[in-house]
Design a protein around this motif. Structure first.
Motif, PDB file in Angstrom:
ATOM      1  N   PRO A  99       0.798  -1.229   0.000  1.00 44.49           N
ATOM      2  CA  PRO A  99       0.000   0.000   0.000  1.00 44.49           C
ATOM      3  C   PRO A  99       0.833   1.282   0.000  1.00 44.49           C
ATOM      4  CG  PRO A  99       0.041  -0.977   2.185  1.00 44.49           C
ATOM      5  CD  PRO A  99       0.699  -1.959   1.272  1.00 44.49           C
ATOM      6  N   MET A 100       2.111   1.187   0.371  1.00 40.66           N
ATOM      7  CA  MET A 100       2.983   2.353   0.372  1.00 40.66           C
ATOM      8  C   MET A 100       3.780   2.340  -0.925  1.00 40.66           C
ATOM      9  SD  MET A 100       4.208   2.005   4.343  1.00 40.66           S
ATOM     10  CE  MET A 100       5.263   3.447   4.327  1.00 40.66           C
ATOM     11  N   LYS A 101       3.347   3.118  -1.870  1.00 38.47           N
ATOM     12  CA  LYS A 101       3.908   3.066  -3.218  1.00 38.47           C
ATOM     13  C   LYS A 101       5.426   3.269  -3.191  1.00 38.47           C
ATOM     14  CE  LYS A 101      -0.165   2.411  -4.805  1.00 38.47           C
ATOM     15  NZ  LYS A 101      -0.549   1.009  -5.074  1.00 38.47           N
ATOM     16  N   GLY A 102       6.123   2.354  -3.887  1.00 33.57           N
ATOM     17  CA  GLY A 102       7.572   2.422  -3.961  1.00 33.57           C
ATOM     18  C   GLY A 102       8.278   1.925  -2.715  1.00 33.57           C
ATOM     19  N   PHE A 103       7.528   1.304  -1.806  1.00 34.32           N
ATOM     20  CA  PHE A 103       8.118   0.833  -0.541  1.00 34.32           C
ATOM     21  C   PHE A 103       7.609  -0.579  -0.274  1.00 34.32           C
ATOM     22  CE2 PHE A 103       8.630   0.873   4.184  1.00 34.32           C
ATOM     23  CZ  PHE A 103       9.975   1.215   4.237  1.00 34.32           C
ATOM     24  N   SER A 104       8.269  -1.550  -0.892  1.00 37.62           N
ATOM     25  CA  SER A 104       7.794  -2.938  -0.832  1.00 37.62           C
ATOM     26  C   SER A 104       8.114  -3.615   0.490  1.00 37.62           C
ATOM     27  CB  SER A 104       8.410  -3.748  -1.973  1.00 37.62           C
ATOM     28  OG  SER A 104       9.823  -3.771  -1.864  1.00 37.62           O
ATOM     29  N   GLN A 105       8.783  -2.930   1.390  1.00 41.88           N
ATOM     30  CA  GLN A 105       9.123  -3.486   2.693  1.00 41.88           C
ATOM     31  C   GLN A 105       7.877  -3.781   3.530  1.00 41.88           C
ATOM     32  OE1 GLN A 105      12.320  -1.490   4.750  1.00 41.88           O
ATOM     33  NE2 GLN A 105      11.424  -1.848   6.769  1.00 41.88           N
ATOM     34  N   GLU A 152       4.557 -16.370   5.279  1.00 46.90           N
ATOM     35  CA  GLU A 152       4.299 -17.765   5.668  1.00 46.90           C
ATOM     36  C   GLU A 152       5.556 -18.497   6.121  1.00 46.90           C
ATOM     37  OE1 GLU A 152       1.719 -20.232   3.320  1.00 46.90           O
ATOM     38  OE2 GLU A 152       0.730 -18.488   2.442  1.00 46.90           O
ATOM     39  N   ARG A 153       6.739 -18.021   5.714  1.00 45.97           N
ATOM     40  CA  ARG A 153       7.968 -18.692   6.140  1.00 45.97           C
ATOM     41  C   ARG A 153       8.197 -18.555   7.649  1.00 45.97           C
ATOM     42  NH1 ARG A 153       9.772 -13.696   4.377  1.00 45.97           N
ATOM     43  NH2 ARG A 153      11.608 -12.756   5.366  1.00 45.97           N
ATOM     44  N   ASN A 154       7.473 -17.636   8.275  1.00 49.63           N
ATOM     45  CA  ASN A 154       7.608 -17.420   9.715  1.00 49.63           C
ATOM     46  C   ASN A 154       6.614 -18.230  10.537  1.00 49.63           C
ATOM     47  OD1 ASN A 154       9.618 -15.460   9.256  1.00 49.63           O
ATOM     48  ND2 ASN A 154       8.072 -13.903   8.897  1.00 49.63           N
ATOM     49  N   PHE A 175       0.487  -5.780   3.015  1.00 48.60           N
ATOM     50  CA  PHE A 175      -0.782  -6.247   3.571  1.00 48.60           C
ATOM     51  C   PHE A 175      -0.862  -7.759   3.293  1.00 48.60           C
ATOM     52  CE2 PHE A 175      -3.258  -1.964   3.106  1.00 48.60           C
ATOM     53  CZ  PHE A 175      -2.716  -1.529   4.298  1.00 48.60           C
ATOM     54  N   ILE A 176      -0.548  -8.566   4.295  1.00 45.10           N
ATOM     55  CA  ILE A 176      -0.261  -9.984   4.041  1.00 45.10           C
ATOM     56  C   ILE A 176      -1.494 -10.853   3.795  1.00 45.10           C
ATOM     57  CG2 ILE A 176       2.028 -10.086   5.042  1.00 45.10           C
ATOM     58  CD1 ILE A 176       0.752 -10.943   7.691  1.00 45.10           C
ATOM     59  N   LYS A 177      -2.680 -10.329   4.045  1.00 46.41           N
ATOM     60  CA  LYS A 177      -3.873 -11.104   3.680  1.00 46.41           C
ATOM     61  C   LYS A 177      -3.828 -11.477   2.200  1.00 46.41           C
ATOM     62  CE  LYS A 177      -8.923 -10.787   3.476  1.00 46.41           C
ATOM     63  NZ  LYS A 177     -10.125  -9.986   3.846  1.00 46.41           N
ATOM     64  N   ASN A 178      -3.226 -10.598   1.398  1.00 48.13           N
ATOM     65  CA  ASN A 178      -3.216 -10.770  -0.049  1.00 48.13           C
ATOM     66  C   ASN A 178      -2.133 -11.717  -0.551  1.00 48.13           C
ATOM     67  OD1 ASN A 178      -5.275  -8.658  -0.366  1.00 48.13           O
ATOM     68  ND2 ASN A 178      -3.651  -7.287   0.314  1.00 48.13           N
ATOM     69  N   THR A 179      -1.378 -12.308   0.364  1.00 41.95           N
ATOM     70  CA  THR A 179      -0.304 -13.222  -0.040  1.00 41.95           C
ATOM     71  C   THR A 179      -0.523 -14.636   0.481  1.00 41.95           C
ATOM     72  OG1 THR A 179       1.082 -12.804   1.912  1.00 41.95           O
ATOM     73  CG2 THR A 179       1.326 -11.288   0.045  1.00 41.95           C
ATOM     74  N   MET A 180      -1.615 -14.863   1.199  1.00 40.40           N
ATOM     75  CA  MET A 180      -1.816 -16.154   1.848  1.00 40.40           C
ATOM     76  C   MET A 180      -2.273 -17.230   0.868  1.00 40.40           C
ATOM     77  SD  MET A 180      -0.963 -16.003   4.978  1.00 40.40           S
ATOM     78  CE  MET A 180       0.275 -14.783   4.562  1.00 40.40           C
ATOM     79  N   ASN A 181      -1.610 -18.373   0.933  1.00 41.79           N
ATOM     80  CA  ASN A 181      -2.013 -19.555   0.162  1.00 41.79           C
ATOM     81  C   ASN A 181      -2.519 -20.671   1.067  1.00 41.79           C
ATOM     82  OD1 ASN A 181      -1.209 -18.533  -2.457  1.00 41.79           O
ATOM     83  ND2 ASN A 181       0.903 -18.768  -1.745  1.00 41.79           N
ATOM     84  N   THR A 198      -3.776  -5.657   8.081  1.00 40.09           N
ATOM     85  CA  THR A 198      -2.652  -6.189   8.865  1.00 40.09           C
ATOM     86  C   THR A 198      -1.430  -6.277   7.971  1.00 40.09           C
ATOM     87  OG1 THR A 198      -3.908  -7.346  10.562  1.00 40.09           O
ATOM     88  CG2 THR A 198      -1.786  -8.303   9.950  1.00 40.09           C
ATOM     89  N   TYR A 199      -0.316  -5.725   8.468  1.00 43.42           N
ATOM     90  CA  TYR A 199       0.880  -5.699   7.621  1.00 43.42           C
ATOM     91  C   TYR A 199       2.080  -6.365   8.283  1.00 43.42           C
ATOM     92  CZ  TYR A 199       2.911  -1.707  10.243  1.00 43.42           C
ATOM     93  OH  TYR A 199       3.437  -0.893  11.217  1.00 43.42           O
ATOM     94  N   TYR A 200       2.961  -6.845   7.417  1.00 42.57           N
ATOM     95  CA  TYR A 200       4.256  -7.398   7.819  1.00 42.57           C
ATOM     96  C   TYR A 200       5.336  -6.502   7.240  1.00 42.57           C
ATOM     97  CZ  TYR A 200       8.154 -10.732   8.177  1.00 42.57           C
ATOM     98  OH  TYR A 200       9.344 -11.333   8.455  1.00 42.57           O
ATOM     99  N   ASP A 201       6.290  -6.104   8.077  1.00 43.99           N
ATOM    100  CA  ASP A 201       7.360  -5.181   7.693  1.00 43.99           C
ATOM    101  C   ASP A 201       8.671  -5.953   7.643  1.00 43.99           C
ATOM    102  OD1 ASP A 201       9.398  -3.286   7.624  1.00 43.99           O
ATOM    103  OD2 ASP A 201       8.328  -1.864   8.889  1.00 43.99           O
ATOM    104  N   ASP A 202       9.186  -6.180   6.437  1.00 44.35           N
ATOM    105  CA  ASP A 202      10.413  -6.963   6.274  1.00 44.35           C
ATOM    106  C   ASP A 202      11.111  -6.524   4.990  1.00 44.35           C
ATOM    107  OD1 ASP A 202      12.392  -8.879   5.861  1.00 44.35           O
ATOM    108  OD2 ASP A 202      11.168 -10.517   6.625  1.00 44.35           O
ATOM    109  N   PRO A 203      12.292  -5.914   5.082  1.00 45.56           N
ATOM    110  CA  PRO A 203      12.972  -5.437   3.881  1.00 45.56           C
ATOM    111  C   PRO A 203      13.478  -6.561   2.982  1.00 45.56           C
ATOM    112  CG  PRO A 203      14.377  -5.152   5.807  1.00 45.56           C
ATOM    113  CD  PRO A 203      13.025  -5.565   6.313  1.00 45.56           C
ATOM    114  N   GLU A 204      13.554  -7.779   3.499  1.00 47.60           N
ATOM    115  CA  GLU A 204      14.067  -8.887   2.696  1.00 47.60           C
ATOM    116  C   GLU A 204      12.992  -9.470   1.787  1.00 47.60           C
ATOM    117  OE1 GLU A 204      16.010 -11.750   5.147  1.00 47.60           O
ATOM    118  OE2 GLU A 204      17.337 -10.263   6.061  1.00 47.60           O
ATOM    119  N   ASP A 205      11.803  -9.751   2.355  1.00 48.20           N
ATOM    120  CA  ASP A 205      10.727 -10.344   1.550  1.00 48.20           C
ATOM    121  C   ASP A 205       9.426 -10.248   2.336  1.00 48.20           C
ATOM    122  OD1 ASP A 205       9.076 -11.725  -0.111  1.00 48.20           O
ATOM    123  OD2 ASP A 205      10.222 -13.589  -0.129  1.00 48.20           O
TER     124      ASP A 205
END
Length: 208
Positions: A11-17, A48-50, A20-26, A36-43
């Motif tokens: 949601p923060m344009k140009g800042f992929s760190q 889910e890896r956590n 909104f992780i609801k949109n990544t759940m498999n 709800t957001y996850y803040d991680d500069p790596e990925d």
């Protein structure tokens, strides 16, 4: 405008760190609320890896509410990490087969703590560890590198290993009022209109 689009991964344009992780759940056994957001500069998309030892045949769920802030390195240990404790050895011989599968525990032999449930508006600090079956109440704050082994009351600040309540954020009366108001369930338009009050500490204005 009524805030960011909850279906936007970043949601923060140009800042992929921030994601909104609801949109990544498999995984159907991981349920995440809007915003709800996850803040991680790596990925930040690979939250889910956590979530560790989360095996589908066990069926336990990780449920996280809306408007939670989750820092890099937060991990959730799920029930699949548990070994049988009642015998002389805790080694899981049965998972290796080749004749050892005959030692497979019966239903109920392995410790099972149930679903892990995180409320709404919870802030979980850097590298905190949440153990199986823990319930964390709305508005709680989990300090960095805490190990949360037991339930956390709503609007409590906890820290340490094992995590203990450091203090309540507000009085019992205010906490009860906040729980009743449940602003996180309001329409986003109403949230947007009342951001100043939501971010204040004036409970009378909030009630009004």
């Amino acid at each position: 405008m009524h805030g960011p689009d909850p279906s936007d991964k970043h949601p923060m344009k140009g800042f992929s760190q921030v994601c909104f992780i609801k949109n990544t759940m498999n995984n159907p056994n991981i349920i995440i609320g809007d915003y709800t957001y996850y803040d991680d500069p790596e990925d930040s998309e690979n939250f889910e890896r956590n979530v560790l030892y989360h095996f589908p045949f066990i069926g336990d769920k990780l449920i996280i509410g809306k408007f939670c802030a989750i820092a890099k390195g937060v991990q959730f240990i799920m029930n699949g990490a548990n070994h049988k404790l009642s015998g002389f050895s805790t080694f899981p011989f049965y998972i290796f087969g080749n004749g050892w599968e005959k030692s497979m525990p019966k239903a109920g032999d392995l410790p099972y703590k149930g679903d892990t449930v995180i409320g709404n508006d919870v802030w979980i600090g850097y590298q905190a560890l949440i153990m199986p079956g823990v319930k964390i109440g709305n508005g709680a704050i989990i300090s960095s590198r805490s190990v949360v082994t037991s339930d956390v009351p709503a609007y409590a600040i906890v820290g340490g290993n094992p995590a203990k309540v450091i203090k309540q954020r507000f009085s019992d009366e205010t906490i009860a009022a906040l729980q009743k108001l449940a602003w996180w369930d309001w329409p986003v338009e109403k949230i947007t209109e009342n951001l100043h009050t939501i971010m204040s500490h004036n409970i009378e204005a909030f009630r009004d």
